[in-house]
Structure formats: structure tokens, C-alpha cells
Design an enzyme around this catalytic site. Structure first.
Site, PDB file in Angstrom:
ATOM      1  N   SER A   1      -4.983   4.072  -2.529  1.00  0.00           N
ATOM      2  CA  SER A   1      -5.072   5.089  -3.573  1.00  0.00           C
ATOM      3  C   SER A   1      -5.975   4.554  -4.683  1.00  0.00           C
ATOM      4  O   SER A   1      -6.136   3.335  -4.825  1.00  0.00           O
ATOM      5  CB  SER A   1      -3.671   5.368  -4.148  1.00  0.00           C
ATOM      6  OG  SER A   1      -3.747   6.135  -5.331  1.00  0.00           O
TER       7      SER A   1
ATOM      8  N   TYR B   1       4.303   2.408  -8.477  1.00  0.00           N
ATOM      9  CA  TYR B   1       3.454   2.931  -7.404  1.00  0.00           C
ATOM     10  C   TYR B   1       2.156   2.135  -7.324  1.00  0.00           C
ATOM     11  O   TYR B   1       1.720   1.749  -6.224  1.00  0.00           O
ATOM     12  CB  TYR B   1       3.155   4.402  -7.660  1.00  0.00           C
ATOM     13  CG  TYR B   1       2.242   5.036  -6.627  1.00  0.00           C
ATOM     14  CD1 TYR B   1       2.640   5.175  -5.311  1.00  0.00           C
ATOM     15  CD2 TYR B   1       0.978   5.505  -6.988  1.00  0.00           C
ATOM     16  CE1 TYR B   1       1.809   5.756  -4.365  1.00  0.00           C
ATOM     17  CE2 TYR B   1       0.142   6.092  -6.053  1.00  0.00           C
ATOM     18  CZ  TYR B   1       0.557   6.211  -4.745  1.00  0.00           C
ATOM     19  OH  TYR B   1      -0.279   6.793  -3.803  1.00  0.00           O
TER      20      TYR B   1
END
Length: 250
Positions: free
Chosen positions: A146, A159
Site C-alpha cells: 500500500s 496499518y
């Protein structure tokens, strides 16, 4: 490079990027093992791939369970006799400020985003090395990370920890396998229109809408295109990192 005769595993294949990638690889001629938890969706995707002339195997799996991850790889090799590509796409994103967070949510993200990815990789690696010495002379690992693995923001701390870790693991593995014909690359998407946001509470969802609702997000197919590009390069060429963003986000 044609994928006819090659075998791929795609994790998180029941929706979003994983589903689009599985369809893409099947269109390119690969047999695809579909790894995810939702049996009904996997069965539907097998039928869809069969309808376009492809070959697929549903492997219901919770990759956070190490034994299930190893069993998924074993089932794939038992069915198809080989493994040429591992697409580690499965992921979980639960956002929130550290002071308010439920630590169990952190454990779930680490279990899927990092430990599951590593277990799948460990199980697959001997078969990928065998394939790389065979007729195609190349095998591939693509880890879907990501942009949160290269930058972060409030509410994304845990995250981002998982995705920074994926990036570091990928680069170390790439260096370890250099010269052994197993290409290792990472793809870092920006905002993609998938179910990834759905595990968050209403406050976080409102925040996401405020920040990303005003522009065109990427489609899962945009990321599938990138993955397919990476694994179809000629055997002498490797894509180590690909960063894909919506134009408005970039």
C-alpha cells in the site's frame, strides 16, 4: 511472457484486487488457485473463469492460520503439479487513533497482512524455486502492499506498520533470491474502490469519504493490470516495485 501452462496462487481472491487479478491471469493462460475465506464467492469465481476457458481451483483458506496457509499451497501443487506465481494480495485495514484502538484489531492486521503473507511465501518458495529451474526459467512473488507502506497519516499507524513491514520483507527476499530466477516485487496501490474500508467504524468511514469521495478512485482492474504486467515480463527483466495511484491522489 505467456502464462500458458503456468500455475498461480492468488490470496484474497474472493473480491476486489484479488478477484480481478485471478481473472486476468486466467485470461493469460495460467491455472489459478483462488485462496480466500468465502467459499461461495470462490465457487462463483471458478465458474466465471471456466466460462472464459480458464482453469481455477477454489481453496477456502484463512491465511492467518499457518496450517491452513501451508495446506493451501499443498492443495494447489497436488492439483496442478507445480507453482509458478504467488500473488500475496489478502489484507485487512482497520484505521483508528492509537489511543482509542482495540489491540485485537492490531493483532488481526498483523496476522493477515504480515504473518499470513510470510506463511504463504514460506510454503510456496520450494515449489517456486523448482519451477524457476524448469521450462519457464522464471517464477514470481508479487506482494500487494500500500502507499501506507511508504508514507503514513493519523489513524493509519498500526496499518502502516504492517505495510512498511511487507515492503521490508519483500526487499530482503528479493535480494536473497537474486540470481535464482525467482522474481520478487511489491505493488503499492493508492486508493482503490474495494471492500477494504468496510471493516471500519462509521466515524472512520465518514473521514474516508471526506478525503477520498471527491475524486475517481482506481478500479481493482487497474491494480490487476499492474500485477499481470509484472509477471509477464521476459525472464531476464524484473519489476521490483510498482506504485499505482489515482491521478487525483498522486
Amino acid at each position: 511472457m505467456k502464462l500458458t501452462g503456468a500455475v498461480a496462487i492468488v490470496t484474497g481472491a474472493s473480491s476486489g484486487i484479488g478477484r480481478a487479478t485471478a481473472l486476468d491471469l486466467a485470461r493469460q493462460g495460467a491455472s489459478v488457485a483462488l485462496v480466500a475465506r468465502r467459499q461461495d464467492r470462490l465457487d462463483a469465481l471458478v465458474s466465471e473463469i471456466n466460462e472464459i476457458g480458464g482453469t481455477a481451483l477454489a481453496v477456502p483458506t484463512d491465511i492467518a492460520d499457518r496450517a491452513q496457509a501451508f495446506a493451501a499451497v499443498a492443495a494447489t501443487v497436488e492439483r496442478f503439479g507445480r507453482l509458478d506465481m504467488l500473488i500475496n494480495n489478502a489484507g485487512l485495514m482497520i484505521l483508528g487513533r492509537v489511543q482509542d484502538a482495540d489491540i485485537d484489531d492490531w493483532d488481526r492486521m498483523i496476522a493477515i497482512n504480515q504473518q499470513g503473507l510470510m506463511a504463504m511465501t514460506k510454503a510456496a518458495l520450494p515449489h517456486l524455486l523448482d519451477a524457476a529451474r524448469g521450462d519457464r526459467q522464471v517464477a514470481d512473488i508479487v506482494n500487494v502492499s500500500s502507499v501506507a507502506g511508504r508514507m503514513t497519516f493519523p489513524t493509519a499507524g498500526p496499518y502502516s506498520l504492517t505495510k512498511f513491514g511487507v515492503n521490508g520483507f519483500t526487499e530482503a527476499l528479493r535480494q536473497e533470491l537474486a540470481g535464482q530466477k525467482v522474481r520478487v516485487g511489491v505493488l503499492e496501490p493508492g486508493k482503490v474502490d474495494t471492500e477494504l474500508d468496510s471493516h471500519n467504524n462509521d466515524e472512520i468511514l465518514a473521514h474516508i469519504e471526506e478525503n477520498f469521495g471527491g475524486f475517481r478512485m482506481l478500479d481493482p482492474q487497474d491494480i490487476a493490470d499492474g500485477i499481470t504486467f509484472m509477471v509477464t515480463r521476459p525472464a531476464h527483466a524484473a519489476i521490483a516495485e510498482l506504485w499505482a495511484m489515482p491521478s487525483a491522489q498522486a
